[in-house]
Write a protein that holds these residues in place. Structure first.
Motif, PDB file in Angstrom:
ATOM      1  N   ALA A   1       0.816  -1.253   0.006  1.00  0.00           N
ATOM      2  CA  ALA A   1       0.003  -0.020  -0.008  1.00  0.00           C
ATOM      3  C   ALA A   1       0.984   1.352   0.108  1.00  0.00           C
ATOM      4  CB  ALA A   1      -0.744  -0.061   1.220  1.00  0.00           C
ATOM      5  N   THR A   2       1.954   1.274   0.743  1.00  0.00           N
ATOM      6  CA  THR A   2       2.913   2.522   0.790  1.00  0.00           C
ATOM      7  C   THR A   2       3.557   2.597  -0.375  1.00  0.00           C
ATOM      8  OG1 THR A   2       2.895   1.943   3.264  1.00  0.00           O
ATOM      9  CG2 THR A   2       4.377   3.495   2.410  1.00  0.00           C
ATOM     10  N   ILE A   3       4.073   1.681  -0.947  1.00  0.00           N
ATOM     11  CA  ILE A   3       4.808   1.475  -2.287  1.00  0.00           C
ATOM     12  C   ILE A   3       3.582   2.203  -3.424  1.00  0.00           C
ATOM     13  CG2 ILE A   3       5.933   0.313  -4.088  1.00  0.00           C
ATOM     14  CD1 ILE A   3       6.862  -1.533  -1.969  1.00  0.00           C
ATOM     15  N   VAL A   4       2.587   1.914  -3.308  1.00  0.00           N
ATOM     16  CA  VAL A   4       1.513   2.332  -4.296  1.00  0.00           C
ATOM     17  C   VAL A   4       1.307   3.685  -4.220  1.00  0.00           C
ATOM     18  CG1 VAL A   4      -0.847   2.365  -4.952  1.00  0.00           C
ATOM     19  CG2 VAL A   4       0.134   0.076  -4.638  1.00  0.00           C
ATOM     20  N   ALA A   5       1.245   4.219  -2.925  1.00  0.00           N
ATOM     21  CA  ALA A   5       1.182   5.787  -2.473  1.00  0.00           C
ATOM     22  C   ALA A   5       2.478   6.505  -2.922  1.00  0.00           C
ATOM     23  CB  ALA A   5       0.819   5.840  -0.802  1.00  0.00           C
ATOM     24  N   ARG A   6       3.684   5.925  -2.673  1.00  0.00           N
ATOM     25  CA  ARG A   6       4.827   6.524  -3.028  1.00  0.00           C
ATOM     26  C   ARG A   6       4.887   6.888  -4.747  1.00  0.00           C
ATOM     27  NH1 ARG A   6      11.297   4.858  -2.007  1.00  0.00           N
ATOM     28  NH2 ARG A   6      11.051   3.854  -3.640  1.00  0.00           N
ATOM     29  N   ALA A   7       4.532   5.741  -5.471  1.00  0.00           N
ATOM     30  CA  ALA A   7       4.388   5.726  -6.944  1.00  0.00           C
ATOM     31  C   ALA A   7       3.597   6.969  -7.425  1.00  0.00           C
ATOM     32  CB  ALA A   7       4.264   4.344  -7.445  1.00  0.00           C
ATOM     33  N   ALA A   8       2.273   6.761  -6.858  1.00  0.00           N
ATOM     34  CA  ALA A   8       1.343   7.916  -7.155  1.00  0.00           C
ATOM     35  C   ALA A   8       1.635   9.295  -6.613  1.00  0.00           C
ATOM     36  CB  ALA A   8      -0.078   7.452  -6.256  1.00  0.00           C
ATOM     37  N   LYS A   9       2.507   9.363  -5.526  1.00  0.00           N
ATOM     38  CA  LYS A   9       2.810  10.811  -5.351  1.00  0.00           C
ATOM     39  C   LYS A   9       3.909  11.304  -6.401  1.00  0.00           C
ATOM     40  CE  LYS A   9       5.950  13.199  -1.945  1.00  0.00           C
ATOM     41  NZ  LYS A   9       6.809  13.144  -0.942  1.00  0.00           N
ATOM     42  N   LYS A  10       4.707  10.531  -6.820  1.00  0.00           N
ATOM     43  CA  LYS A  10       5.664  10.825  -8.076  1.00  0.00           C
ATOM     44  C   LYS A  10       4.937  10.935  -9.339  1.00  0.00           C
ATOM     45  CE  LYS A  10       9.552   8.382  -5.701  1.00  0.00           C
ATOM     46  NZ  LYS A  10      10.408   7.337  -5.973  1.00  0.00           N
ATOM     47  N   GLY A  11       3.607  10.606  -9.284  1.00  0.00           N
ATOM     48  CA  GLY A  11       2.902  10.665 -10.788  1.00  0.00           C
ATOM     49  C   GLY A  11       3.256   9.628 -11.729  1.00  0.00           C
ATOM     50  N   LEU A  12       3.856   8.366 -10.902  1.00  0.00           N
ATOM     51  CA  LEU A  12       4.360   7.409 -11.792  1.00  0.00           C
ATOM     52  C   LEU A  12       3.121   6.464 -12.128  1.00  0.00           C
ATOM     53  CD1 LEU A  12       7.687   6.549 -10.200  1.00  0.00           C
ATOM     54  CD2 LEU A  12       7.579   8.005 -12.415  1.00  0.00           C
ATOM     55  N   VAL A  13       2.179   6.377 -11.173  1.00  0.00           N
ATOM     56  CA  VAL A  13       1.117   5.712 -11.636  1.00  0.00           C
ATOM     57  C   VAL A  13      -0.124   6.543 -11.320  1.00  0.00           C
ATOM     58  CG1 VAL A  13       1.894   3.394 -11.237  1.00  0.00           C
ATOM     59  CG2 VAL A  13       1.019   4.737  -9.347  1.00  0.00           C
ATOM     60  N   LYS A  14      -1.235   6.504 -11.864  1.00  0.00           N
ATOM     61  CA  LYS A  14      -2.377   7.464 -11.643  1.00  0.00           C
ATOM     62  C   LYS A  14      -3.532   6.669 -11.603  1.00  0.00           C
ATOM     63  CE  LYS A  14      -0.194  10.919 -14.312  1.00  0.00           C
ATOM     64  NZ  LYS A  14      -0.267  12.127 -15.486  1.00  0.00           N
ATOM     65  N   PRO A  15      -3.698   5.858 -10.348  1.00  0.00           N
ATOM     66  CA  PRO A  15      -5.126   5.131  -9.964  1.00  0.00           C
ATOM     67  C   PRO A  15      -6.394   6.035 -10.037  1.00  0.00           C
ATOM     68  CG  PRO A  15      -3.576   4.877  -8.151  1.00  0.00           C
ATOM     69  CD  PRO A  15      -2.677   5.681  -9.288  1.00  0.00           C
ATOM     70  N   ARG A  16      -7.138   5.500  -9.966  1.00  0.00           N
ATOM     71  CA  ARG A  16      -8.547   6.219  -9.697  1.00  0.00           C
ATOM     72  C   ARG A  16      -8.614   6.282  -8.215  1.00  0.00           C
ATOM     73  NH1 ARG A  16     -12.762   6.500 -13.454  1.00  0.00           N
ATOM     74  NH2 ARG A  16     -13.926   7.702 -11.744  1.00  0.00           N
ATOM     75  N   ALA A  17      -8.356   5.382  -7.407  1.00  0.00           N
ATOM     76  CA  ALA A  17      -8.469   5.379  -5.950  1.00  0.00           C
ATOM     77  C   ALA A  17      -7.676   4.222  -5.482  1.00  0.00           C
ATOM     78  CB  ALA A  17      -9.930   4.839  -5.655  1.00  0.00           C
ATOM     79  N   ILE A  18      -7.312   4.216  -4.098  1.00  0.00           N
ATOM     80  CA  ILE A  18      -6.189   3.415  -3.510  1.00  0.00           C
ATOM     81  C   ILE A  18      -6.874   2.876  -2.200  1.00  0.00           C
ATOM     82  CG2 ILE A  18      -4.038   3.303  -2.385  1.00  0.00           C
ATOM     83  CD1 ILE A  18      -2.974   5.033  -4.230  1.00  0.00           C
ATOM     84  N   ALA A  19      -6.863   1.609  -2.046  1.00  0.00           N
ATOM     85  CA  ALA A  19      -7.199   1.377  -0.612  1.00  0.00           C
ATOM     86  C   ALA A  19      -5.926   0.790   0.013  1.00  0.00           C
ATOM     87  CB  ALA A  19      -8.261  -0.027  -0.619  1.00  0.00           C
ATOM     88  N   ALA A  20      -5.608   1.002   1.168  1.00  0.00           N
ATOM     89  CA  ALA A  20      -4.647   0.629   1.940  1.00  0.00           C
ATOM     90  C   ALA A  20      -4.780  -0.347   2.939  1.00  0.00           C
ATOM     91  CB  ALA A  20      -3.618   1.853   2.449  1.00  0.00           C
ATOM     92  N   VAL A  21      -4.658  -1.633   2.950  1.00  0.00           N
ATOM     93  CA  VAL A  21      -4.972  -2.413   3.895  1.00  0.00           C
ATOM     94  C   VAL A  21      -4.151  -2.838   4.851  1.00  0.00           C
ATOM     95  CG1 VAL A  21      -6.139  -4.809   4.296  1.00  0.00           C
ATOM     96  CG2 VAL A  21      -6.954  -3.474   2.142  1.00  0.00           C
ATOM     97  N   ALA A  22      -4.362  -2.553   6.018  1.00  0.00           N
ATOM     98  CA  ALA A  22      -3.038  -2.805   7.026  1.00  0.00           C
ATOM     99  C   ALA A  22      -1.806  -2.131   6.808  1.00  0.00           C
ATOM    100  CB  ALA A  22      -3.289  -4.098   7.573  1.00  0.00           C
ATOM    101  N   PRO A  23      -1.891  -0.867   6.464  1.00  0.00           N
ATOM    102  CA  PRO A  23      -0.779  -0.302   5.635  1.00  0.00           C
ATOM    103  C   PRO A  23       0.596  -0.494   6.637  1.00  0.00           C
ATOM    104  CG  PRO A  23      -2.219   1.320   6.217  1.00  0.00           C
ATOM    105  CD  PRO A  23      -2.770   0.156   6.280  1.00  0.00           C
ATOM    106  N   THR A  24       1.768  -0.713   6.216  1.00  0.00           N
ATOM    107  CA  THR A  24       2.814  -0.600   7.006  1.00  0.00           C
ATOM    108  C   THR A  24       4.001  -0.005   6.132  1.00  0.00           C
ATOM    109  OG1 THR A  24       3.566  -2.872   6.269  1.00  0.00           O
ATOM    110  CG2 THR A  24       2.350  -2.799   8.270  1.00  0.00           C
ATOM    111  N   TRP A  25       5.178   0.324   6.794  1.00  0.00           N
ATOM    112  CA  TRP A  25       6.272   1.105   6.259  1.00  0.00           C
ATOM    113  C   TRP A  25       7.648   0.521   6.620  1.00  0.00           C
ATOM    114  CZ3 TRP A  25       9.603   3.809   8.959  1.00  0.00           C
ATOM    115  CH2 TRP A  25       9.150   4.244  10.361  1.00  0.00           C
TER     116      TRP A  25
END
Length: 367
Positions: free
Chosen positions: A173-197
């Motif tokens: 979940a956190t890797i998805v969010a990191r990629a989205a922050k950089k604009g490398l992926v542009k999902p319509r929505a994200i669900a972070a299930v029990a997110p860890t880092w």
């Protein structure tokens, strides 16, 4: 010298497992909460649900000079209506696998609503049923893989890269969010299930320079040709260790840890090259951020760009739970819910997780 180093690494890692188990001893009464209003989640009888199908395949990921076979599964309803796609990404762990998401995928694709959903579950490189090459795995490598799997012209998801919903567990979940922050992926929505880092050792023992040196020693030992397998077999690749992990902090209810689950995960640890990604994960190389502040900033950066659901769990280990709770009401988090479970709720309580995720999809696409 090598033997003394190995002895230190083994004793330090064993201390880690004991510490993680101790962290999980305190439980709170179970509660299920949602902070935002939701649409009605109508019950559909089994007879009314459309039939679904699933199939497995491989996608060839070309990374540097390597050709890596990536295992993925497609879960689809047999409805002729147009569909939207969900990418489900397993939690990164010693025994990560697409199996974690199968029942959730089946439940969601069989729902009858205004949107017809298809689900793709993908194994990380070096984990599950994907190839396990001896590479220098880190968070950047895993992010690069995820970006390529979504965006590459020959990807199974290339037709929906900009109209995709992503569900990720744990570090995923956190890797998805990191990629989205950089604009490398542009999902319509994200669900972070029990997110860890934070990886298992860093979350218990920290990341000062002395500890980082020790993590490097353990990582090198685990990757060594012969000694590495000995240490890996002692710490991870045995039924008792896997059962202990699942009962202490992966699942909330020890009674849900069946012999079938242990056997399945044990089989994964015996695949060629199985120890390379766990060596990186255990020692923090796969951590997408280094602090809670960075963790919160990732999600804050998504404010106004896409809706984000965070799913916390009632029975998570204390320190992991604290990081999830830090996202309650945080900027960039559109909805925060709490469900039963620990670090793998999508596998332990799939029907509850599927219901919350499907409700989130309804709120976004059917309201």
């Amino acid at each position: 010298m090598a033997s003394s180093c190995a002895a230190f690494c083994v004793s330090h890692a064993l201390a880690h497992w004991k510490a993680r188990k101790a962290l999980c001893s305190v439980r709170r009464p179970m509660s299920i909460k949602a902070l935002s209003a939701s649409v009605d989640y109508s019950t559909v009888s089994v007879a009314d649900k459309p039939a679904s199908s699933s199939r497995s395949n491989n996608w060839l990921w070309k990374f540097k000079d390597n050709d890596i076979n990536i295992h993925y599964e497609k879960h689809e309803s047999e409805s002729p209506d147009a569909s939207k796609d969900i990418l489900m990404v397993p939690t990164i762990s010693d025994v990560s696998t697409v199996e974690e998401w199968r029942l959730v995928a089946k439940d969601i694709v069989e729902q009858v609503g205004k949107v017809n959903w298809h689900a793709t579950i993908v194994d990380w490189p070096g984990l599950g049923y994907s190839d396990r090459l001896k590479m220098d795995y880190d968070a950047d490598v895993m992010e690069k893989f995820l970006v390529d799997f979504i965006n590459a012209p020959d990807s199974p998801l290339s037709h929906s890269a900009n109209d995709l919903v992503v569900f990720g567990g744990g570090h995923a979940a956190t890797i998805v969010a990191r990629a989205a922050k950089k604009g490398l992926v542009k999902p319509r929505a994200i669900a972070a299930v029990a997110p860890t880092w934070a990886g298992p050792l860093p979350i218990v023992f920290g990341r000062d320079s002395n500890m980082e040196t020790r993590y490097g020693l353990l990582r090198g030992t685990l990757r060594a040709p012969a000694l590495g397998w000995m240490v890996y077999n002692a710490l991870v690749s045995n039924e008792k260790a896997i059962q202990s992990q699942y009962k202490s902090h992966v699942y909330a209810n020890p009674d849900n840890v069946t012999p079938e689950i242990v056997d399945s995960r044990y089989g994964l640890t015996k695949r060629p090259g199985a120890r390379y990604v766990p060596a990186a994960f255990l020692t923090g190389l796969l951590d997408p951020v280094k602090s809670r502040e960075e963790f919160l900033e990732l999600f804050a950066s998504l404010e106004g760009k896409m809706p984000v659901l965070v799913m916390s769990t009632e029975g998570s280990p204390r320190r992991s739970k604290a990081e999830m709770e830090a996202l309650r009401g945080a900027k960039g988090v559109a909805k925060f819910v709490e469900v039963p479970g620990a670090l793998l709720p999508q596998e332990e309580y799939p029907s509850i997780v599927a219901e919350e995720l499907y409700r989130f999809l309804q709120e976004i696409f059917e309201s």
